[in-house]
Design a protein around this motif. Structure first.
Motif, PDB file in Angstrom:
ATOM      1  N   GLY A  87       0.915  -1.218   0.075  1.00  0.00           N
ATOM      2  CA  GLY A  87       0.159   0.085   0.044  1.00  0.00           C
ATOM      3  C   GLY A  87       0.692   1.266   0.059  1.00  0.00           C
ATOM      4  O   GLY A  87       1.971   1.248   0.251  1.00  0.00           O
TER       5      GLY A  87
ATOM      6  N   ARG B  12      -7.182  -5.441   0.863  1.00  0.00           N
ATOM      7  CA  ARG B  12      -8.393  -4.752   0.938  1.00  0.00           C
ATOM      8  C   ARG B  12      -9.164  -5.139   2.070  1.00  0.00           C
ATOM      9  O   ARG B  12      -9.145  -6.353   2.357  1.00  0.00           O
ATOM     10  CB  ARG B  12      -9.104  -4.344  -0.390  1.00  0.00           C
TER      11      ARG B  12
ATOM     12  N   GLY C 219      -6.155   1.147   4.180  1.00  0.00           N
ATOM     13  CA  GLY C 219      -6.119   2.116   3.418  1.00  0.00           C
ATOM     14  C   GLY C 219      -6.486   3.242   4.535  1.00  0.00           C
ATOM     15  O   GLY C 219      -6.064   4.302   4.553  1.00  0.00           O
TER      16      GLY C 219
END
Length: 138
Positions: free
Chosen positions: A62, A86, A91
């Motif tokens: 990431g 994910r 995130g």
């Protein structure tokens, strides 16, 4: 993989190997076509006020960055997480790390442009929409 086992690191130097990994990540998230070069990535990251990489061991999984005047305003961009990683909170942690790094530098106006469908993600992180404002691009 446990999301607690990943490492979030501010990046200052982007090696050729990391450039290859970032290029592959850009391809995985649909930002680069297979034939497109990622040669711009080291310059983009070096020109960022905050450049963050997320690693599972030595593997880049990431990234994100922010550009800023270094005094008051910043824009977060290029938040990317490998599809295999994910829905694990990575995130959101990228955004939180970038925001903390910007605030530590005294930067408190932090904006971003999110892709359609990401509204809930950014609202959960404390961002608010600005009705009446229009995105402009040249």
């Amino acid at each position: 993989m446990n999301s607690n086992s990943v490492e979030y690191r501010e990046l200052s130097v982007i090696s050729p190997e990391m450039t290859e990994e970032m290029t592959e990540l850009y391809r995985q998230v649909g930002w680069l076509a297979p034939e497109e070069s990622g040669a711009f990535i080291p310059r983009a990251m070096a020109g960022s006020t905050v450049a963050l990489g997320v690693f599972d061991g030595s593997r880049l999984i990431g990234m994100g960055r922010a550009v800023s005047d270094g005094v008051s305003d910043a824009y977060i961009q290029d938040i990317a997480v490998s599809p295999d990683y994910r829905k694990r909170g990575i995130g959101g942690e990228i955004v939180r790390h970038i925001v903390a790094a910007l605030r530590a530098r005294g930067i408190d106006w932090i904006g971003l442009v999110g892709e359609p469908g990401t509204e809930h993600f950014y609202e959960e992180l404390g961002f608010t929409r600005k009705p009446g404002y229009t995105l402009w691009k040249l």
